[in-house]
Write a protein that holds these residues in place. Structure first.
Motif, PDB file in Angstrom:
ATOM      1  N   PRO A   1      38.081  27.534  37.154  1.00  0.00           N
ATOM      2  CA  PRO A   1      36.961  27.084  36.314  1.00  0.00           C
ATOM      3  C   PRO A   1      36.032  26.171  37.108  1.00  0.00           C
ATOM      4  O   PRO A   1      36.407  25.619  38.148  1.00  0.00           O
ATOM      5  N   SER A   2      34.796  26.014  36.614  1.00  0.00           N
ATOM      6  CA  SER A   2      33.823  25.160  37.300  1.00  0.00           C
ATOM      7  C   SER A   2      33.016  24.377  36.281  1.00  0.00           C
ATOM      8  O   SER A   2      33.031  24.695  35.082  1.00  0.00           O
ATOM      9  N   PRO A   3      32.272  23.357  36.719  1.00  0.00           N
ATOM     10  CA  PRO A   3      31.444  22.571  35.800  1.00  0.00           C
ATOM     11  C   PRO A   3      30.354  23.384  35.113  1.00  0.00           C
ATOM     12  O   PRO A   3      29.767  22.922  34.132  1.00  0.00           O
ATOM     13  N   PHE A   4      30.077  24.589  35.619  1.00  0.00           N
ATOM     14  CA  PHE A   4      29.042  25.419  35.016  1.00  0.00           C
ATOM     15  C   PHE A   4      29.555  26.220  33.817  1.00  0.00           C
ATOM     16  O   PHE A   4      28.775  26.879  33.128  1.00  0.00           O
ATOM     17  N   ASP A   5      30.873  26.183  33.577  1.00  0.00           N
ATOM     18  CA  ASP A   5      31.456  26.970  32.491  1.00  0.00           C
ATOM     19  C   ASP A   5      30.772  26.738  31.140  1.00  0.00           C
ATOM     20  O   ASP A   5      30.461  27.707  30.424  1.00  0.00           O
TER      21      ASP A   5
ATOM     22  N   SER B   1       7.418  20.968  46.546  1.00  0.00           N
ATOM     23  CA  SER B   1       8.308  20.219  47.422  1.00  0.00           C
ATOM     24  C   SER B   1       9.746  20.686  47.188  1.00  0.00           C
ATOM     25  O   SER B   1      10.277  20.555  46.082  1.00  0.00           O
ATOM     26  N   TRP B   2      10.367  21.236  48.214  1.00  0.00           N
ATOM     27  CA  TRP B   2      11.710  21.802  48.095  1.00  0.00           C
ATOM     28  C   TRP B   2      12.750  20.920  48.770  1.00  0.00           C
ATOM     29  O   TRP B   2      12.557  20.438  49.888  1.00  0.00           O
ATOM     30  N   THR B   3      13.864  20.745  48.079  1.00  0.00           N
ATOM     31  CA  THR B   3      15.070  20.143  48.651  1.00  0.00           C
ATOM     32  C   THR B   3      16.232  21.058  48.306  1.00  0.00           C
ATOM     33  O   THR B   3      16.424  21.402  47.131  1.00  0.00           O
ATOM     34  N   VAL B   4      16.972  21.513  49.302  1.00  0.00           N
ATOM     35  CA  VAL B   4      18.136  22.378  49.079  1.00  0.00           C
ATOM     36  C   VAL B   4      19.352  21.668  49.656  1.00  0.00           C
ATOM     37  O   VAL B   4      19.359  21.279  50.828  1.00  0.00           O
ATOM     38  N   LEU B   5      20.374  21.466  48.826  1.00  0.00           N
ATOM     39  CA  LEU B   5      21.586  20.810  49.290  1.00  0.00           C
ATOM     40  C   LEU B   5      22.391  21.765  50.170  1.00  0.00           C
ATOM     41  O   LEU B   5      22.522  22.945  49.867  1.00  0.00           O
ATOM     42  N   GLY B   6      22.919  21.234  51.267  1.00  0.00           N
ATOM     43  CA  GLY B   6      23.575  22.088  52.250  1.00  0.00           C
ATOM     44  C   GLY B   6      24.987  22.491  51.901  1.00  0.00           C
ATOM     45  O   GLY B   6      25.517  23.440  52.484  1.00  0.00           O
ATOM     46  N   THR B   7      25.624  21.783  50.947  1.00  0.00           N
ATOM     47  CA  THR B   7      27.003  22.090  50.566  1.00  0.00           C
ATOM     48  C   THR B   7      27.028  22.848  49.250  1.00  0.00           C
ATOM     49  O   THR B   7      26.513  22.354  48.243  1.00  0.00           O
ATOM     50  N   PRO B   8      27.603  24.047  49.221  1.00  0.00           N
ATOM     51  CA  PRO B   8      27.675  24.798  47.958  1.00  0.00           C
ATOM     52  C   PRO B   8      28.598  24.138  46.948  1.00  0.00           C
ATOM     53  O   PRO B   8      29.510  23.393  47.303  1.00  0.00           O
ATOM     54  N   VAL B   9      28.359  24.450  45.672  1.00  0.00           N
ATOM     55  CA  VAL B   9      29.241  24.021  44.588  1.00  0.00           C
ATOM     56  C   VAL B   9      29.971  25.253  44.057  1.00  0.00           C
ATOM     57  O   VAL B   9      29.503  26.376  44.203  1.00  0.00           O
ATOM     58  N   PRO B  10      31.135  25.074  43.430  1.00  0.00           N
ATOM     59  CA  PRO B  10      31.873  26.227  42.911  1.00  0.00           C
ATOM     60  C   PRO B  10      31.300  26.739  41.592  1.00  0.00           C
ATOM     61  O   PRO B  10      30.820  25.961  40.771  1.00  0.00           O
ATOM     62  N   VAL B  11      31.344  28.039  41.422  1.00  0.00           N
ATOM     63  CA  VAL B  11      31.054  28.677  40.142  1.00  0.00           C
ATOM     64  C   VAL B  11      32.188  29.650  39.868  1.00  0.00           C
ATOM     65  O   VAL B  11      32.636  30.365  40.786  1.00  0.00           O
ATOM     66  N   ALA B  12      32.703  29.650  38.662  1.00  0.00           N
ATOM     67  CA  ALA B  12      33.815  30.546  38.337  1.00  0.00           C
ATOM     68  C   ALA B  12      33.390  31.997  38.528  1.00  0.00           C
ATOM     69  O   ALA B  12      32.305  32.396  38.090  1.00  0.00           O
ATOM     70  N   ALA B  13      34.237  32.777  39.179  1.00  0.00           N
ATOM     71  CA  ALA B  13      33.911  34.188  39.422  1.00  0.00           C
ATOM     72  C   ALA B  13      33.634  34.913  38.114  1.00  0.00           C
ATOM     73  O   ALA B  13      32.752  35.781  38.046  1.00  0.00           O
ATOM     74  N   ALA B  14      34.358  34.555  37.050  1.00  0.00           N
ATOM     75  CA  ALA B  14      34.139  35.201  35.751  1.00  0.00           C
ATOM     76  C   ALA B  14      32.752  34.890  35.213  1.00  0.00           C
ATOM     77  O   ALA B  14      32.103  35.754  34.603  1.00  0.00           O
ATOM     78  N   ASP B  15      32.265  33.668  35.433  1.00  0.00           N
ATOM     79  CA  ASP B  15      30.919  33.304  34.985  1.00  0.00           C
ATOM     80  C   ASP B  15      29.866  34.062  35.783  1.00  0.00           C
ATOM     81  O   ASP B  15      28.861  34.532  35.230  1.00  0.00           O
TER      82      ASP B  15
END
Length: 263
Positions: free
Chosen positions: A168-172, A221-235
């Protein structure tokens, strides 16, 4: 005018991120308002956006277009990091725009970023699959864009790469509720902690770019964070059933500078 178009396109709700019609609508004797053309990611996809509507010409002629491939060897500028002031928010509304799932925040929600000393208030965030930005040519499962507006009407976007995980991830709470019907809206019942949607390491790529959807207005103005965050594969799989792909390919850098700063 370009900045105004950018704000309208990014902050539009229920119109699939389309800009508002030209002024003149409803004025007696004026020409009919121009209604922006439908666009998509397949037959009417990114390679053809500029051919669909005169308002989309920047998608082809622009020289500061987004997304881009982020180079890991970007110039280090520790002083250029942005300040991210996120916290929990209630009243989040999820909208299926026909192009993405967009989470709209209530006005005055207090979440913001500060870019070069200028505060930008968070208005909405939405998703792309697969990611639009790449890092040294490699993309991720998804990407979320947090869209902000300053008091002067400028647009700043915080991009966060998302990598599928079996857990699971915070995006659930967001992606499991996302409405499947176009123009459908659902309100998330409880609070959503926006800080949990960001990685623990906030190294930031910064550059000047554009909207990644028509009309592709520049000055963003773009800012992209270099470290990915997890997303549940099911989501991610559920999102894919609604939008098989919703990403614009990377665009030429055209001499722009990309800087890397610690968070």
């Amino acid at each position: 005018m370009a900045a105004t178009a950018a704000v309208l396109a990014f902050l539009a709700c229920g119109r699939g991120e389309q800009p508002e019609p030209h002024s003149g609508a409803g004025i007696p004797g004026s020409a009919p308002a121009h209604v922006a053309s439908h666009w998509g990611y397949d037959a009417d996809g990114p390679d053809h956006w500029a051919d669909l509507d005169r308002d989309y010409l920047t998608c082809k002629s622009g020289h500061q277009q987004s997304p881009i491939d982020l180079p890991s060897h970007a110039r280090l500028e520790p002083s250029e990091h942005i300040t991210i002031d996120y916290h929990s928010v209630r009243g989040l509304t999820l909208l299926n725009t026909g192009h993405t799932v967009q989470a709209n925040l209530p006005a005055g929600n207090g979440n913001r970023i500060v870019v070069d000393g200028v505060p930008f208030d968070l208005a909405q965030f939405h998703f792309h699959l697969p990611s639009e930005h790449t890092l040294d040519g490699a993309g991720t499962t998804m990407e979320v864009h947090f869209v902000h507006k300053s008091a002067a009407g400028r647009v700043a976007v915080l991009g966060v790469l998302m990598q599928a995980t079996p857990d699971p991830s915070p995006f659930d709470p967001i992606l499991t509720l996302a409405p499947e019907a176009v123009d459908a809206e659902i309100t998330v019942a409880g609070p959503v902690d926006l800080r949990a949607l960001l990685p623990g390491v906030l190294d930031q790529f910064r550059y000047q770019g554009s909207l990644t959807t028509p009309p592709c207005s520049e000055g963003v103005s773009w800012t992209v964070l270099g470290t990915p965050v997890p997303v549940a594969a099911a989501d991610a799989d559920r999102y894919r059933t609604m939008f098989a792909h919703s990403n614009r390919p990377t665009q030429p850098l055209n001499g722009r500078t990309v800087t890397l700063a610690g968070g």
